[in-house]
Motif scaffolding. Sequence first.
Motif, short mmCIF file in Angstrom:
data_model
loop_
_atom_site.label_atom_id
_atom_site.label_comp_id
_atom_site.label_asym_id
_atom_site.label_seq_id
_atom_site.Cartn_x
_atom_site.Cartn_y
_atom_site.Cartn_z
N PHE A 153 44.03 37.77 33.45
CA PHE A 153 42.95 37.26 34.29
C PHE A 153 41.99 36.46 33.41
N ASP A 154 41.25 35.57 34.03
CA ASP A 154 40.35 34.68 33.30
C ASP A 154 39.00 35.36 33.05
N VAL A 155 39.06 36.50 32.37
CA VAL A 155 37.86 37.25 32.00
C VAL A 155 38.04 37.71 30.56
N GLU A 215 42.16 38.48 44.58
CA GLU A 215 41.10 38.77 43.62
C GLU A 215 41.37 38.15 42.26
N ASN A 216 42.56 37.58 42.08
CA ASN A 216 42.91 37.00 40.78
C ASN A 216 41.97 35.88 40.38
N THR A 217 41.44 35.15 41.36
CA THR A 217 40.51 34.06 41.06
C THR A 217 39.09 34.37 41.50
N VAL A 218 38.93 35.17 42.54
CA VAL A 218 37.60 35.45 43.07
C VAL A 218 36.76 36.25 42.07
N PRO A 278 37.05 36.71 38.64
CA PRO A 278 36.58 35.94 37.47
C PRO A 278 35.47 34.97 37.83
N ALA A 279 35.53 34.36 39.03
CA ALA A 279 34.49 33.43 39.45
C ALA A 279 33.16 34.15 39.62
N SER A 313 36.21 45.59 46.22
CA SER A 313 35.90 47.00 46.01
C SER A 313 35.76 47.30 44.52
N PRO A 314 35.14 48.42 44.16
CA PRO A 314 35.07 48.80 42.75
C PRO A 314 36.46 48.89 42.11
N GLU A 315 37.44 49.39 42.88
CA GLU A 315 38.80 49.52 42.36
C GLU A 315 39.41 48.17 42.03
N LEU A 316 39.23 47.20 42.92
CA LEU A 316 39.76 45.86 42.67
C LEU A 316 39.08 45.22 41.46
N LEU A 317 37.78 45.42 41.35
CA LEU A 317 37.04 44.87 40.21
C LEU A 317 37.56 45.45 38.90
N MET A 318 37.79 46.76 38.87
CA MET A 318 38.26 47.40 37.65
C MET A 318 39.67 46.94 37.27
N ASN A 319 40.47 46.58 38.25
CA ASN A 319 41.81 46.07 37.97
C ASN A 319 41.79 44.77 37.18
N VAL A 320 40.63 44.11 37.17
CA VAL A 320 40.47 42.89 36.37
C VAL A 320 39.72 43.19 35.07
N LEU A 321 38.67 43.99 35.16
CA LEU A 321 37.82 44.24 33.99
C LEU A 321 38.50 45.09 32.92
N ILE A 322 39.18 46.15 33.34
CA ILE A 322 39.78 47.07 32.36
C ILE A 322 40.85 46.38 31.49
N PRO A 323 41.80 45.63 32.07
CA PRO A 323 42.75 44.92 31.20
C PRO A 323 42.07 43.99 30.21
N ALA A 324 40.96 43.37 30.64
CA ALA A 324 40.25 42.44 29.76
C ALA A 324 39.67 43.15 28.54
N LEU A 325 39.32 44.43 28.69
CA LEU A 325 38.79 45.18 27.56
C LEU A 325 39.80 45.27 26.42
#
Length: 247
Positions: A54-56, A1-4, A6-7, A36-48
């Motif tokens: 991650f590239d977000v 999910e590291n690249t998927v 953000p894409a 999953s929602p959990e995987l998505l949040m693992n990228v979005l929350i750190p970006a906040l």
Amino acid sequence: ENTVIPAIVNEVLQKESENDKRSTMLESRMQEENVSPELLMNVLIPALFYDVSFDVTCEQAMLVLALLVTSNPSKYLKPASRCMKLYISTILMNNPTSLTLSDDVLKLMVSQLSTSSDVEVSSNITESLVACCHQEQDTSSRSPTALMRSLKALSQAFQTAWDQKVERKNPQHSSTSCVRCSAAVVMLCDVKTARVDDLTSKKRALDDSLLVILLDDSDPLLQMSALDLVEQLTTASSIQRDWLLSK
């Protein structure tokens, strides 16, 4: 999910369409990629919090969260709040000075804390907010601290909920919001600080939330909730006890 992820985020946000279509597109792409929602949040929350793992960007994360939480809060709010609580506690354990709480993210946190119908969501966000304020080390700056900004935001959220209660707009929900904001203020008052501005902000926030409830006798049940919070103050630090004695 590291690249998927953000894409997917970039793909959806580049589309010039209405928000409901964007959110539908986002959920569709997540299903296609088994995100999953959990995987998505693992990228979005750190970006906040401006984590560049991650590239977000923070702005992108805010936009995507707004889309998902607005379209399907029951599906996304709880994973988001859980991830935020875990991320903040992990970061602060490893590097206590590395967390940046922006005004936009603070506004988002307080909004969900005060308005969410889910008790766990509100609790997770409150604990996250308190942790952010506890970690702030530099009190020499003249800029408002995270604690001052949080107390002010909670006071404003309380006032909004109180106005709705007075106008009898969804009174049960507005009363719950008032208690949640007051409870968060009480928890934040336990954050240790030597800065005079912080101490003043604590007293003002208690006046603007807890005291408002205590002085209003139109809702005995709400007053009982406020008295429970007062009991917490009696076992807290001197600033809270001083506030109580002054009333």
